[in-house]
Design an enzyme around this catalytic site. Structure first.
Site, PDB file in Angstrom:
ATOM      1  CB  VAL A   1      -0.930   0.003   1.238  1.00  9.38           C
ATOM      2  CG1 VAL A   1      -1.731   1.289   1.320  1.00  9.38           C
ATOM      3  CG2 VAL A   1      -1.857  -1.207   1.211  1.00  9.38           C
ATOM      4  CB  CYS A   2       2.037   3.763  -2.004  1.00 11.91           C
ATOM      5  SG  CYS A   2       1.320   3.900  -3.649  1.00 11.91           S
ATOM      6  N   GLY A   3       0.172   5.786  -1.002  1.00 15.88           N
ATOM      7  CA  GLY A   3      -0.871   6.812  -0.969  1.00 15.88           C
ATOM      8  C   GLY A   3      -1.827   6.775  -2.141  1.00 15.88           C
TER       9      GLY A   3
ATOM     10  CB  VAL B   1      -3.872   4.382   2.112  1.00 17.00           C
ATOM     11  CG1 VAL B   1      -4.395   5.776   1.826  1.00 17.00           C
ATOM     12  CG2 VAL B   1      -3.990   4.028   3.574  1.00 17.00           C
TER      13      VAL B   1
END
Length: 87
Positions: A6-8, A39
């Site tokens: 997960v990243c932004g 996210v």
């Protein structure tokens, strides 16, 4: 086993993390379904483990998955150590 990276925004950084996680899992001889996402989407997805940064981990508190915090998405040794501790 399902792992979310997960990243932004769920684009570049999480894809790089996914590729590095898959590489480490192969090295460890572990089979897993690894996906990358943002996210917001991750909060509604089912997974056994979520790998993300410390900042984003706070947004995922309360998720049923085990949250694994990685400081450097490019550091295969760090990813390996974190995954060995988790799996």
């Amino acid at each position: 086993m399902k792992i979310l990276c997960v990243c932004g925004l769920g684009q570049g950084t999480s894809l790089i993390l996914r590729m590095n996680v898959e590489s480490v899992l192969r090295e460890l001889g572990v089979s897993a379904d690894v996906e990358h996402t943002d996210v917001s989407s991750a909060s509604g997805m089912s997974a056994d483990h979520i790998i993300t940064s410390n900042e984003l981990a706070q947004s995922l508190q309360g998720h049923s998955a085990n949250i694994v915090i990685v400081n450097n998405y490019f550091d295969l040794n760090e990813i390996k150590e974190k995954l060995k501790d988790t799996i």
